[in-house]
Design an enzyme around this catalytic site. Structure first.
Site, PDB file in Angstrom:
ATOM      1  N   ASP A  92      -1.034  -7.768   6.534  1.00  0.00           N
ATOM      2  CA  ASP A  92      -2.158  -6.869   6.299  1.00  0.00           C
ATOM      3  C   ASP A  92      -3.191  -7.649   5.495  1.00  0.00           C
ATOM      4  O   ASP A  92      -2.965  -7.982   4.330  1.00  0.00           O
ATOM      5  CB  ASP A  92      -1.681  -5.629   5.534  1.00  0.00           C
ATOM      6  CG  ASP A  92      -2.786  -4.599   5.332  1.00  0.00           C
ATOM      7  OD1 ASP A  92      -3.970  -4.975   5.325  1.00  0.00           O
ATOM      8  OD2 ASP A  92      -2.460  -3.406   5.154  1.00  0.00           O
ATOM      9  N   TYR A 116       0.828  -1.197   0.000  1.00  0.00           N
ATOM     10  CA  TYR A 116       0.000   0.000   0.000  1.00  0.00           C
ATOM     11  C   TYR A 116       0.868   1.255   0.000  1.00  0.00           C
ATOM     12  O   TYR A 116       1.890   1.328   0.691  1.00  0.00           O
ATOM     13  CB  TYR A 116      -0.920  -0.039   1.220  1.00  0.00           C
ATOM     14  CG  TYR A 116      -1.659   1.230   1.512  1.00  0.00           C
ATOM     15  CD1 TYR A 116      -2.469   1.830   0.557  1.00  0.00           C
ATOM     16  CD2 TYR A 116      -1.554   1.840   2.764  1.00  0.00           C
ATOM     17  CE1 TYR A 116      -3.153   2.999   0.834  1.00  0.00           C
ATOM     18  CE2 TYR A 116      -2.234   3.007   3.051  1.00  0.00           C
ATOM     19  CZ  TYR A 116      -3.030   3.589   2.071  1.00  0.00           C
ATOM     20  OH  TYR A 116      -3.705   4.754   2.354  1.00  0.00           O
TER      21      TYR A 116
END
Length: 380
Positions: free
Chosen positions: A171, A99
């Protein structure tokens, strides 16, 4: 032990009122009265603990089968909490497609303060193991990468981590606990941007960290209490309400995304679709049984030279907006939005082209979504 869907509804209840309220009340209190000096009290100050937040955190721990869960004021606050486990001189093996906000935090804050990183394709177990050094303390990756939806074999990576006595931090925002529980597959820490599927309604910003063992949980709690980036009681209540419908929402996301992919596969203006099981992912057959499904996000590439910006300028049912995992469908152009912080040459190396469009498929009628895609594609 209750089944998952039952735990979604009943897993976080606490008995802290005399009214019979079926939902945990929102406790908007910054401080709590002690009955006497030296009394052993559960609550003393909002930052250190709150009954509404405790209800939410108990629920999250049960959903992930962890010993402790911690609710933060944003997904990035949760990510920084996970990285607080490490100190200058430590090395972390990290996925090479992460990300953009995580990329920025690593490069702007962690690297200048002495934490080192070795970037690898975590789908390649040999490359992961080769990257581990005597200073390595953890492997960090996203189970499904954004925006190319590439899968990493969680069991394989956690086995490597355990062999070298290091942590696995994952994540798992794109799958949610409904589709995968990484702690059950050997991970030590799981992170969620709860803004996304857990909340599900684009009405709050939140983050979650869940730990598998008490030592790590204690360290995360100490960070949460010290830095104070806690999720406020009202948002905790809203998030818990969102979680109650996670299963039914995810089932609809999965149904709609398959219908959209069927349409996209038939359009000659689209050169490639990125979604597990649809783009020849080399790891798919080996790890498809690690998940119940692969979420409601997909991406696709227009043919070279076509204009992704014009596509997002002309969607009507689908909204042109960042984020994902909510009831409404969203579209974005990752190269110019979620991954804008990453230099173009680095983006292209991992396949994030200017023609790439990411869709977060919501809960609308899929016929309307397909009609919207058809008309928007006329402008590219």
């Amino acid at each position: 032990m209750s089944k998952f869907n039952t735990t979604l509804i009943h897993g976080g209840k606490i008995d802290d009122n005399n009214t019979g309220a079926i939902n945990t009340p929102v406790y908007n209190s910054s401080t709590y009265v002690s009955p006497k000096f030296g009394a052993d009290v559960r609550w003393d100050y909002e930052r250190s603990g709150n009954p509404t937040r405790d209800s939410l955190e108990q629920l999250l721990a049960k959903l992930e089968n962890g010993v402790g869960a911690f609710a933060f004021a944003s997904g990035m606050a949760a990510i920084t909490a996970a990285f607080s486990l490490f100190k200058p001189g430590d090395n972390i093996v990290i996925g090479d497609n992460i990300y953009g906000g995580t990329f920025r935090y690593i490069n702007d804050y962690l690297k200048p303060n002495g934490v080192t990183f070795t970037s690898v394709d975590t789908r390649d177990s040999a490359a992961v193991e080769e990257a581990i050094s005597s200073e390595t303390k953890a492997i960090y990756f996203e189970t499904v990468t954004n925006p190319l939806l590439q899968l990493t074999d969680v069991r394989q990576i956690t086995a490597i981590a355990k062999k070298h006595d290091i942590l696995t931090v994952i994540d798992n925002t794109f799958l949610s606990p409904y589709l995968q529980q990484p702690l059950n597959l050997g991970a030590d820490v799981v992170i969620h941007s709860a803004t996304k599927y857990l909340a599900g309604h684009s009405d709050l910003v939140a983050g979650v960290v869940v730990a598998k063992n008490k030592d790590v949980a204690d360290q995360i709690y100490n960070y949460q209490n010290t830095t104070g980036a806690v999720l406020p009681p009202q948002e905790c209540s809203i998030l818990q309400r969102g979680i109650q419908t996670l299963a039914v929402r995810m089932d609809r996301h999965l149904f709609n995304v398959e219908k959209v992919i069927e349409f996209l596969e038939s359009d000659s203006r689209i050169s490639k679709i990125h979604y597990p099981g649809h783009d020849g992912d080399k790891n798919f057959d080996a790890i498809k049984d690690e998940c119940k499904g692969f979420g409601g996000v997909l991406s696709f590439e227009l043919n070279p030279g076509l204009n992704a910006k014009e596509f997002v300028n002309h969607v009507k049912v689908i909204s042109f907006a960042v984020s994902l995992g909510a009831v409404e469908s969203l579209a974005e152009v990752p190269a110019f939005q979620s991954h804008a912080e990453i230099p173009r040459d680095e983006r292209l190396k991992v396949g994030i082209t200017d023609e790439l469009i990411r869709l977060s498929i919501g809960l609308e009628d899929y016929h309307d979504l397909i009609d919207d895609l058809k008309q928007a594609l006329e402008f590219v």
